[in-house]
Scaffold this motif. Structure first.
Motif, PDB file in Angstrom:
ATOM      1  N   GLU A   1       0.807  -1.211   0.000  1.00  0.00           N
ATOM      2  CA  GLU A   1       0.000   0.000   0.000  1.00  0.00           C
ATOM      3  C   GLU A   1       0.848   1.273   0.000  1.00  0.00           C
ATOM      4  O   GLU A   1       0.324   2.360  -0.196  1.00  0.00           O
ATOM      5  CB  GLU A   1      -0.927   0.013   1.220  1.00  0.00           C
ATOM      6  CG  GLU A   1      -1.967  -1.083   1.194  1.00  0.00           C
ATOM      7  CD  GLU A   1      -2.839  -1.101   2.439  1.00  0.00           C
ATOM      8  OE1 GLU A   1      -2.646  -0.249   3.336  1.00  0.00           O
ATOM      9  OE2 GLU A   1      -3.710  -1.974   2.514  1.00  0.00           O
TER      10      GLU A   1
ATOM     11  N   ALA B   1       0.269   7.653  -1.802  1.00  0.00           N
ATOM     12  CA  ALA B   1      -0.591   7.140  -0.726  1.00  0.00           C
ATOM     13  C   ALA B   1      -0.677   8.155   0.412  1.00  0.00           C
ATOM     14  O   ALA B   1       0.343   8.650   0.882  1.00  0.00           O
ATOM     15  CB  ALA B   1      -0.048   5.814  -0.200  1.00  0.00           C
TER      16      ALA B   1
ATOM     17  N   ASN C   1      -5.619   8.630   5.194  1.00  0.00           N
ATOM     18  CA  ASN C   1      -6.732   8.041   4.453  1.00  0.00           C
ATOM     19  C   ASN C   1      -6.412   6.698   3.814  1.00  0.00           C
ATOM     20  O   ASN C   1      -7.260   5.811   3.800  1.00  0.00           O
ATOM     21  CB  ASN C   1      -7.237   9.011   3.383  1.00  0.00           C
ATOM     22  CG  ASN C   1      -7.838  10.263   3.992  1.00  0.00           C
ATOM     23  OD1 ASN C   1      -8.366  10.242   5.092  1.00  0.00           O
ATOM     24  ND2 ASN C   1      -7.740  11.366   3.274  1.00  0.00           N
ATOM     25  N   ASP C   2      -5.204   6.557   3.252  1.00  0.00           N
ATOM     26  CA  ASP C   2      -4.858   5.316   2.541  1.00  0.00           C
ATOM     27  C   ASP C   2      -4.152   4.291   3.420  1.00  0.00           C
ATOM     28  O   ASP C   2      -4.398   3.094   3.305  1.00  0.00           O
ATOM     29  CB  ASP C   2      -3.990   5.629   1.321  1.00  0.00           C
ATOM     30  CG  ASP C   2      -4.714   6.483   0.297  1.00  0.00           C
ATOM     31  OD1 ASP C   2      -5.956   6.384   0.210  1.00  0.00           O
ATOM     32  OD2 ASP C   2      -4.046   7.256  -0.413  1.00  0.00           O
TER      33      ASP C   2
ATOM     34  N   THR D   1       0.906  12.927   2.127  1.00  0.00           N
ATOM     35  CA  THR D   1       1.215  11.683   1.416  1.00  0.00           C
ATOM     36  C   THR D   1       2.617  11.195   1.784  1.00  0.00           C
ATOM     37  O   THR D   1       3.424  11.937   2.354  1.00  0.00           O
ATOM     38  CB  THR D   1       1.168  11.887  -0.117  1.00  0.00           C
ATOM     39  OG1 THR D   1       2.242  12.767  -0.490  1.00  0.00           O
ATOM     40  CG2 THR D   1      -0.169  12.448  -0.572  1.00  0.00           C
TER      41      THR D   1
END
Length: 75
Positions: free
Chosen positions: A19, A24, A28-29, A62
């Motif tokens: 992931e 990313a 949230n990710d 990110t």
């Protein structure tokens, strides 16, 4: 630098390596909470021997943001 940050996320915060991409989002990710984000900041400060100010952490959205910041601070 990306690989170093990815290793930190995977080893220290138990993030799924598949992931972790530059785009990313940490919260949230990758599911990182505020406490884990604080841990990430401390780990980065220790590993890279730098100081990260509170206002700088707000820009860590990110994985790429973290990589870009660290790249600018580390020789």
């Amino acid at each position: 630098m990306f690989e170093r940050v990815k290793a930190l996320l995977v080893e220290e915060l138990s993030v799924n390596p598949e992931e972790v991409t530059a785009s990313a989002e940490l919260i949230n990710d990758l599911g990182i909470n505020s406490l884990e984000l604080a841990d990430l900041v401390l780990l980065c400060e220790e590993r890279f021997d730098i100081t990260i100010e509170d206002d700088e952490v707000q820009n860590f959205v990110t994985v790429g943001d973290v990589v870009e910041f660290l790249s600018s601070k580390v020789d």
